[in-house]
Design a protein around this motif. Structure first.
Motif, PDB file in Angstrom:
ATOM      1  N   GLU A 113       0.790  -1.175   0.102  1.00  0.00           N
ATOM      2  CA  GLU A 113       0.143  -0.043  -0.072  1.00  0.00           C
ATOM      3  C   GLU A 113       1.058   1.274  -0.065  1.00  0.00           C
ATOM      4  O   GLU A 113       0.331   2.339  -0.564  1.00  0.00           O
ATOM      5  CB  GLU A 113      -1.051   0.025   1.147  1.00  0.00           C
ATOM      6  N   VAL A 151       0.815   4.578  -2.642  1.00  0.00           N
ATOM      7  CA  VAL A 151       0.828   5.961  -1.794  1.00  0.00           C
ATOM      8  C   VAL A 151       1.725   6.717  -2.618  1.00  0.00           C
ATOM      9  O   VAL A 151       1.354   7.925  -3.263  1.00  0.00           O
ATOM     10  CB  VAL A 151       0.924   6.026  -0.257  1.00  0.00           C
ATOM     11  N   LEU A 179      -4.956   4.338   1.625  1.00  0.00           N
ATOM     12  CA  LEU A 179      -5.132   4.555   0.220  1.00  0.00           C
ATOM     13  C   LEU A 179      -6.278   5.454  -0.197  1.00  0.00           C
ATOM     14  O   LEU A 179      -5.858   6.007  -1.473  1.00  0.00           O
ATOM     15  CB  LEU A 179      -5.232   3.056  -0.377  1.00  0.00           C
ATOM     16  N   ALA A 222      -4.711   8.860  -0.125  1.00  0.00           N
ATOM     17  CA  ALA A 222      -3.965   9.233  -1.426  1.00  0.00           C
ATOM     18  C   ALA A 222      -4.719   9.244  -2.731  1.00  0.00           C
ATOM     19  O   ALA A 222      -4.235  10.131  -3.491  1.00  0.00           O
ATOM     20  CB  ALA A 222      -2.896   7.977  -1.492  1.00  0.00           C
TER      21      ALA A 222
END
Length: 804
Positions: free
Chosen positions: A142, A146, A178, A181
């Motif tokens: 993850e 990002v 996430l 982001a």
């Protein structure tokens, strides 16, 4: 402990690192080495984290050398720590060398390297490295996504969608990190609908996600939606943090809403966040930008326990904005005395104050300080220096700064072009395009609008149309500033139909768009259309500003609409809450003076809340010349000369008043007084563009290569006037005025049906005005002559000004 092994040392050392006591951690590491204990990979990892946090890059390289010596150079965990160290030191190449030395690498080292490239703003390289990572079958996590989404936010929505799609393809679980982001990426790509859609995909939300949503709305100028999101966040039970409030306060600053800023301030106090540094900084910035007073900003500043460099920078910039330049300098010195090093924005703000004060010595003194602290390599500081020197008229010094800069961007050249343009050297401003191309610097919307302004000032339709074409080809046409520049260009060049087309293509015109359109109509003689445009502007909900009312008063003055002009003037304060400035009183006096209401104009001067300046007296003096009021004209000239004895305009206007009243003896005295004082009249110049070349004309000047043919053309025109029985008295003193030379040259050098565009630096005299009208009766040509902010369009023996 009687005996400490590597685990003991590493345990206590990592504890200090976790608690951010990095200096003590490094001292412990030195003690460990002195105790003959050999560090392991976890020890090195902790030490490198401390080096990164403290910016101890020299010490970090020593650690790296020790690691290589002891065989840790290919360790992926330590490689990630080294990459982070070099990234924070802006040493991307060194970070990449470390990365390449790792055999295969793991997810952490690949993600660290991608992060390094993103931090260095090498976004395309970050995405290319991700492709290599997938090819090497290293699974992303993850945090990898990002970083990739951060890069995509700068590259555009196409890249962002691909990263998002790949994330879904790999089955990466959509958690709140996430989602944050993704919201940030879509916000930066101006796709707020997609950002909101992503945030709603799962119910999980935290304060950071909400803040990203609020920030996204503000980035896309949707302040109402941002405030609604803040309210929804509070109603959902999530308490806004300092960044949430700072973001809304920044929105208040951007839309200059003091009311919104004060409401947020009250919430900040209720939340107990008034001592937070980021909130305090945002409050100072908001009050400095939104309020006419600095008291509230100072109150916030004095309540802060530990103001940082951003706090001081906001204060310094705010003082400069409000005209307190001395306080700006005092705050700058006080900040330095407290041991706070100014950053690039502090230096650019104080340089802006130097430019406003027109202080050559302060600018050069600051330049010396900037060189001393080696801040001259920073592009933000370099651009501020260029702007400061160019703003002081020190163009050579500005160019010298540009030559010494390691890197130049669009802002560098826009600063220079804008300042040169303001000085009136429009042709030199357009030449900067060549330097940009040579430097491979692409234009942006701001530089394009600056060059369009230069083309408009020069009256260069060729340059303007080329810029227009380039703006369409490069995609800059969608910039509002570029569209506004096109409206201004065509309006000033007398192409009102093209100006109307450019204005009509603007999706959401702002106040500057409407001002440009009203100005174009008024200056081209379309008075009723200009006033109708003003009413249309109000109907669509765009609030007029100070410039709008200047233009409306100008239109009323040129149209002889005294009652309507007075009505607009009084409505400024009564209806719109806008206090008239000195320029508005100048327009009002011009309106009354042109209409022959000289006593009423004098009454305005006596009762206005400003001390009359030279322009006020010149305006009424011009009106007395128009209506032959010698006593009042003499009084205006006397007061104006007392105020500014070095201004030749007063002597010339007074002499013209005497000439018009049949007192040539007094006219000669006025000219004699002017000569005694060593004053000279600025030469009247006219210029025009033919086949990309600017041709200048000055009265009695014979330097033009075609001057003989030009004189012959003028003589033949006046002979034709007599033959046709036109009532034109040949005044030999005015036979070769610059505008007549330009008209004759235009007739000789342009296609038979093409309009002739002439720019003049002073007002056209009545003799030349009548001459051009007669020329357009002889030949089927449109002659457009611009004097200052007014355009005369001559066609078929008539002028758009209708003699007023």
């Amino acid at each position: 402990m009687p005996f400490k092994d590597v685990v003991s040392w590493t345990g206590i050392l990592s504890s200090y690192v976790r608690n951010e006591n990095h200096e003590q951690a490094l001292r412990l590491f030195d003690s460990m080495l002195n105790s003959s204990q050999y560090p392991n990979e976890f020890t090195f990892s902790s030490v490198l984290r401390s080096c990164s946090a403290l910016g101890e890059f020299d010490y970090g390289t020593l650690i790296q050398a020790y690691m290589i010596k002891n065989g840790f150079d290919s360790n992926p965990i330590l490689a990630s720590a080294l990459i982070d160290l070099y990234s924070k030191g802006n040493c991307t190449e060194e970070a990449y060398k470390v990365f390449e030395c790792v055999d295969g690498g793991d997810t952490v080292s690949w993600t660290s390297m991608i992060s390094s490239l993103v931090q260095a703003q090498k976004w395309s390289q970050a995405l290319q490295l991700y492709i290599r990572m997938i090819e090497k079958k290293v699974p992303p996590n993850e945090f990898t996504f990002v970083k990739l989404l951060a890069a995509s936010g700068s590259l555009g929505s196409s890249s962002g969608k691909l990263v998002h799609a790949h994330m879904i393809l790999l089955g990466i679980e959509l958690n709140v990190i996430l989602k944050t982001a993704l919201v940030d990426m879509y916000s930066k790509c101006h796709r707020m609908e997609d950002a909101v859609k992503v945030s709603n995909q799962t119910p999980e939300r935290d304060v950071f996600l909400w803040t990203a949503i609020i920030s996204g709305f503000i980035q896309n100028m949707k302040v109402k939606e941002a405030i609604a999101a803040l309210s929804e966040m509070v109603m959902s039970g999530i308490v806004p943090n300092n960044f949430s409030y700072s973001t809304i306060l920044n929105a208040s600053s951007s839309i200059l809403s003091l009311e919104l800023g004060e409401q947020v301030h009250s919430r900040v106090i209720k939340a107990g966040l008034e001592d937070d540094i980021s909130v305090g900084n945002a409050l100072i910035d908001m009050y400095m930008k939104c309020s006419n007073l600095i008291d509230n900003a100072l109150r916030v500043f004095r309540g802060m326990t530990s103001p940082n460099v951003i706090t001081w920078t906001s204060l310094i910039a705010g003082f400069a904005k409000h005209g307190f330049e001395e306080d700006s300098f005092r705050s700058f010195e006080e900040m330095r005395a407290l041991g706070l090093a100014p950053n690039s924005f502090t230096l650019s703000s104080i340089l802006g104050a130097c430019s406003t004060m027109k202080s050559h010595s302060q600018t050069m003194k600051l330049h010396g300080y900037i060189i001393k602290i080696k801040a001259d390599c920073d592009i933000v500081v370099g651009n501020a220096l260029v702007d400061a020197y160019a703003g002081l008229g020190m163009v050579d010094e500005a160019r010298c700064v540009i030559r010494k800069m390691d890197h130049r961007d669009a802002i560098t050249y826009t600063c220079l072009a804008t300042r040169i343009n303001q000085m009136g050297y429009h042709d030199r401003a357009l030449e900067i395009i060549k330097y940009m191309n040579k430097d491979d610097v692409k234009m942006d919307g701001f530089s394009m609008s600056s060059f369009l302004s230069a083309a408009a000032g020069l009256g260069s339709m060729n340059a303007g149309m080329q810029l227009h074409c380039f703006s369409v080809k490069s995609g800059l046409r969608c910039w509002l500033s570029v569209s506004n520049g096109l409206v201004d260009l065509y309006g000033k060049c007398g192409c009102i139909h093209d100006a109307h087309r450019a204005f009509g293509e603007i999706t959401e015109p702002d106040v500057a768009s409407w001002n440009g359109w009203i100005s174009g109509l008024a200056s081209n003689g379309y008075i009723s259309s200009a006033l109708s445009a003003f009413e249309d502007m109000r109907l669509v909900g765009v609030k007029p500003d100070l410039v709008t009312f200047l233009l409306v008063l100008f239109a009323c003055s040129r149209g002889g609409l005294v009652d309507l002009g007075l009505e607009y003037f009084h409505s400024m304060r009564e209806t719109h809450g806008i206090a008239p400035q000195l320029d508005h009183y100048v327009c009002l006096i011009d309106l009354l003076g042109r209409a022959g209401q000289l006593e009423e104009a004098m009454g305005v001067i006596k009762t206005m809340p400003f001390r009359p300046d030279a322009l006020i007296y010149k305006t009424l003096l011009s009106a007395t010349k128009l209506h032959g009021n010698v006593p009042l004209g003499e009084d205006m000239a006397r007061q104006g000369i007392d105020l500014d004895p070095s201004d030749p305009a007063f002597y010339i206007l007074l002499a013209n008043l005497y000439d018009r009243s049949g007192r040539s003896d007094l006219s000669e005295k006025a000219h004699g007084l002017m000569r005694e004082r060593g004053l000279t009249k600025n030469p009247c110049q006219s210029w025009m563009e033919i086949r990309n070349q600017i041709h200048h004309f000055t009265a009695e000047d014979r330097s033009h290569p075609q001057i003989n043919q030009i004189h012959e053309k003028i003589e033949s025109l006046m002979t034709e006037f007599k033959y046709r029985g036109y009532l034109y008295r040949d005044n030999r003193d005015k036979s070769y005025h610059s505008e007549k030379l330009a008209v004759a040259f235009g007739l000789l050098s342009t296609p038979s049906k093409a309009p002739i565009l002439i720019i003049k630096n002073t007002r056209i005299c009545m003799d030349c005005h009548y001459f051009v009208m007669l020329v357009t009766e002889l030949v089927d040509r449109e002659i457009i002559l611009r004097e200052g902010n007014r355009v005369h369009s001559f066609k078929k023996g008539n002028c758009s000004c209708r003699g007023y």
